[in-house]
Structures are given as structure tokens and as C-alpha cells.
Design a protein around this motif. Structure first.
Motif, PDB file in Angstrom:
ATOM      1  N   SER A 240      52.019  21.350 -16.619  1.00 37.82           N
ATOM      2  CA  SER A 240      52.823  22.092 -15.654  1.00 37.82           C
ATOM      3  C   SER A 240      51.930  22.712 -14.573  1.00 37.82           C
ATOM      4  N   ILE A 241      50.788  23.239 -14.979  1.00 37.84           N
ATOM      5  CA  ILE A 241      49.836  23.833 -14.029  1.00 37.84           C
ATOM      6  C   ILE A 241      49.370  22.768 -13.039  1.00 37.84           C
ATOM      7  N   TYR A 242      48.988  21.602 -13.545  1.00 37.19           N
ATOM      8  CA  TYR A 242      48.489  20.528 -12.680  1.00 37.19           C
ATOM      9  C   TYR A 242      49.564  20.081 -11.687  1.00 37.19           C
ATOM     10  N   THR A 243      50.812  20.013 -12.171  1.00 42.05           N
ATOM     11  CA  THR A 243      51.920  19.619 -11.292  1.00 42.05           C
ATOM     12  C   THR A 243      52.116  20.652 -10.188  1.00 42.05           C
ATOM     13  N   LYS A 244      52.159  21.926 -10.560  1.00 44.24           N
ATOM     14  CA  LYS A 244      52.363  22.990  -9.570  1.00 44.24           C
ATOM     15  C   LYS A 244      51.199  23.068  -8.582  1.00 44.24           C
ATOM     16  N   ALA A 245      49.983  22.740  -9.048  1.00 44.00           N
ATOM     17  CA  ALA A 245      48.796  22.792  -8.187  1.00 44.00           C
ATOM     18  C   ALA A 245      48.645  21.521  -7.357  1.00 44.00           C
ATOM     19  N   GLY A 246      49.406  20.488  -7.698  1.00 43.82           N
ATOM     20  CA  GLY A 246      49.319  19.228  -6.957  1.00 43.82           C
ATOM     21  C   GLY A 246      48.036  18.458  -7.239  1.00 43.82           C
ATOM     22  N   VAL A 247      47.530  18.582  -8.469  1.00 42.01           N
ATOM     23  CA  VAL A 247      46.322  17.856  -8.858  1.00 42.01           C
ATOM     24  C   VAL A 247      46.653  16.954 -10.037  1.00 42.01           C
ATOM     25  N   ASP A 248      45.728  16.042 -10.331  1.00 41.74           N
ATOM     26  CA  ASP A 248      46.043  15.071 -11.377  1.00 41.74           C
ATOM     27  C   ASP A 248      45.362  15.336 -12.714  1.00 41.74           C
ATOM     28  N   GLY A 249      44.703  16.474 -12.868  1.00 42.81           N
ATOM     29  CA  GLY A 249      44.097  16.771 -14.160  1.00 42.81           C
ATOM     30  C   GLY A 249      43.134  17.939 -14.089  1.00 42.81           C
ATOM     31  N   ARG A 250      42.476  18.170 -15.225  1.00 40.97           N
ATOM     32  CA  ARG A 250      41.577  19.308 -15.380  1.00 40.97           C
ATOM     33  C   ARG A 250      40.446  19.296 -14.357  1.00 40.97           C
ATOM     34  N   HIS A 251      39.800  18.148 -14.178  1.00 43.65           N
ATOM     35  CA  HIS A 251      38.661  18.087 -13.259  1.00 43.65           C
ATOM     36  C   HIS A 251      39.084  18.383 -11.818  1.00 43.65           C
ATOM     37  N   SER A 252      40.195  17.808 -11.415  1.00 49.19           N
ATOM     38  CA  SER A 252      40.700  18.063 -10.065  1.00 49.19           C
ATOM     39  C   SER A 252      41.102  19.527  -9.906  1.00 49.19           C
ATOM     40  N   PHE A 253      41.683  20.087 -10.968  1.00 47.76           N
ATOM     41  CA  PHE A 253      42.089  21.495 -10.941  1.00 47.76           C
ATOM     42  C   PHE A 253      40.874  22.399 -10.739  1.00 47.76           C
ATOM     43  N   CYS A 254      39.845  22.188 -11.544  1.00 45.83           N
ATOM     44  CA  CYS A 254      38.624  23.014 -11.420  1.00 45.83           C
ATOM     45  C   CYS A 254      37.941  22.773 -10.072  1.00 45.83           C
ATOM     46  N   ALA A 255      37.909  21.521  -9.629  1.00 48.48           N
ATOM     47  CA  ALA A 255      37.272  21.188  -8.352  1.00 48.48           C
ATOM     48  C   ALA A 255      38.008  21.851  -7.193  1.00 48.48           C
ATOM     49  N   TRP A 256      39.319  22.010  -7.318  1.00 45.78           N
ATOM     50  CA  TRP A 256      40.110  22.628  -6.262  1.00 45.78           C
ATOM     51  C   TRP A 256      39.556  24.018  -5.952  1.00 45.78           C
ATOM     52  N   PHE A 257      39.168  24.754  -6.975  1.00 53.91           N
ATOM     53  CA  PHE A 257      38.658  26.112  -6.777  1.00 53.91           C
ATOM     54  C   PHE A 257      37.205  26.136  -6.315  1.00 53.91           C
ATOM     55  N   MET A 258      36.452  25.092  -6.590  1.00 45.95           N
ATOM     56  CA  MET A 258      35.037  25.077  -6.216  1.00 45.95           C
ATOM     57  C   MET A 258      34.797  24.456  -4.841  1.00 45.95           C
ATOM     58  N   GLU A 259      35.698  23.631  -4.376  1.00 42.20           N
ATOM     59  CA  GLU A 259      35.497  22.862  -3.147  1.00 42.20           C
ATOM     60  C   GLU A 259      35.119  23.727  -1.945  1.00 42.20           C
ATOM     61  N   ASP A 260      35.805  24.830  -1.748  1.00 40.49           N
ATOM     62  CA  ASP A 260      35.547  25.670  -0.581  1.00 40.49           C
ATOM     63  C   ASP A 260      34.306  26.549  -0.737  1.00 40.49           C
ATOM     64  N   PHE A 261      33.809  26.686  -1.978  1.00 49.97           N
ATOM     65  CA  PHE A 261      32.657  27.546  -2.203  1.00 49.97           C
ATOM     66  C   PHE A 261      31.333  26.802  -2.094  1.00 49.97           C
ATOM     67  N   ILE A 262      31.368  25.515  -2.270  1.00 51.72           N
ATOM     68  CA  ILE A 262      30.133  24.738  -2.211  1.00 51.72           C
ATOM     69  C   ILE A 262      30.063  24.062  -0.859  1.00 51.72           C
ATOM     70  N   GLN A 263      29.075  24.467  -0.083  1.00 44.40           N
ATOM     71  CA  GLN A 263      28.897  23.900   1.245  1.00 44.40           C
ATOM     72  C   GLN A 263      27.975  22.698   1.154  1.00 44.40           C
ATOM     73  N   PRO A 264      28.195  21.707   1.993  1.00 42.02           N
ATOM     74  CA  PRO A 264      27.291  20.557   1.954  1.00 42.02           C
ATOM     75  C   PRO A 264      25.899  20.993   2.390  1.00 42.02           C
TER      76      PRO A 264
END
Length: 173
Positions: free
Chosen positions: A140-164
Motif C-alpha cells: 500500500s505504501i509503494y502504491t501511494k508513493a508511486g514506486v515499484d518496491g522497497r529500493h525505489s521507495f528508499c531511493a525516492w528519499f535519497m535522490e534529492d540529497f545526493i548531488q552528482p
């Protein structure tokens, strides 16, 4: 709770069969019947012992996991004030996102434990729920967040914090 019920049931079966064996010995019941009921007593005792040992081991592991989480929180609290402020901001941002996704209170708890890296089994132990419930909540969390699983869910929160990494002069040339 289900485990304790099974242990109790097996113990009751064991005791009643044992009393029946004693009664049958006095009545002169055929030996094969006595052996059969003695086998039932033995299997009931072994089953109760196995389930009880497994239950104690799982309870001990859950307590250890809860203590590890507490120690991790304590270690995190011993960081610099700058890092504490960043942690607090990050926690607020995560909570705000959970609210935007309309996660229930239970889903928020599961989501935080997922972000901390706990497995479904560990989460179910910490929250004293069934693993199937945790899986359903995670889905249910993954559906509401629009991600396809645990890795995508965790990555969603890290993406904006890690700069290239900045491009080096060699790559720019």
C-alpha cells in the motif's frame, strides 16, 4: 499468541494421553495400543518443546533487534548539533511526504522501519504483527508513493540529497 495456544494444546494432549496409557496398563489393553499412545505422548512432548524453543528464540531476537534500534537512536543523538538539525529537518520532510501520500499511522511506522532497512520479518517482530500484514502495508505504501518496491521507495528519499559529483577538468576537456 497462536504459538502459546499450540504449546498448551500439545501439552494437554500429552497429559491426557499419558493418563490414558496409565489407565490402559491397568486394564490390560493390548501392547500395540499402549505403544501407539506412548508414541503420541512422545510426539506431543517433542512438538511442544520445539514450538516453545522456537518461540523463545524468536522473542529473544525481537528483543535484541529492539535494543539495537534503541542503541542506534542513542548513537544518532550523540552527533554534532549541525547533524542533529539536518536529521530533524530530514525527519520533518519525511513526515510531510508521508502526509502528502496520505499514509495511515501504521503505514508511517512501517515506512520508517523500511527506510531504516529492516526486513518484513523484523518489522513484524518489532510491531508484533504478522509478516503478511507488513507486506500488505508495504504494498500500500509503494502504491501511494508511486514506486515499484522497497529500493525505489528508499531511493525516492535519497535522490534529492545526493548531488552528482562535480565534473573533473579532464572530463570537461
Amino acid at each position: 499468541m497462536k504459538d502459546w495456544l499450540m504449546i498448551t494444546l500439545l501439552t494437554v494432549i500429552m497429559v491426557l494421553n499419558f493418563l490414558d496409557v496409565l489407565s490402559d496398563l491397568e486394564l490390560g489393553v493390548p501392547r500395540w495400543h499402549i505403544i501407539q499412545e506412548t508414541l503420541l505422548v512422545t510426539l506431543s512432548a517433542l512438538g511442544a518443546l520445539y514450538i516453545g524453543t522456537d518461540l523463545l528464540n524468536r522473542t529473544r531476537k525481537i528483543r535484541q533487534l529492539a535494543n539495537q534500534l534503541k542503541r542506534a537512536d542513542t548513537r544518532i543523538c550523540n552527533i554534532s548539533s549541525r547533524m542533529q538539525a539536518a536529521r530533524q529537518e530530514y525527519t520533518q520532510a519525511v513526515q510531510q511526504q508521508f502526509e502528502l501520500w496520505s499514509l495511515t499511522r501504521s503505514e508511517q511506522e512501517v515506512a520508517l522501519l523500511l527506510l531504516k532497512g529492516l526486513s518484513f520479518k523484523e518489522i513484524s517482530g518489532v510491531r508484533s504483527t504478522k509478516e503478511k500484514t507488513v507486506r500488505q502495508q508495504a504494498s500500500s505504501i509503494y502504491t501511494k508513493a508511486g514506486v515499484d518496491g522497497r529500493h525505489s521507495f528508499c531511493a525516492w528519499f535519497m535522490e534529492d540529497f545526493i548531488q552528482p559529483a562535480p565534473e573533473s577538468n579532464a572530463q570537461a576537456a
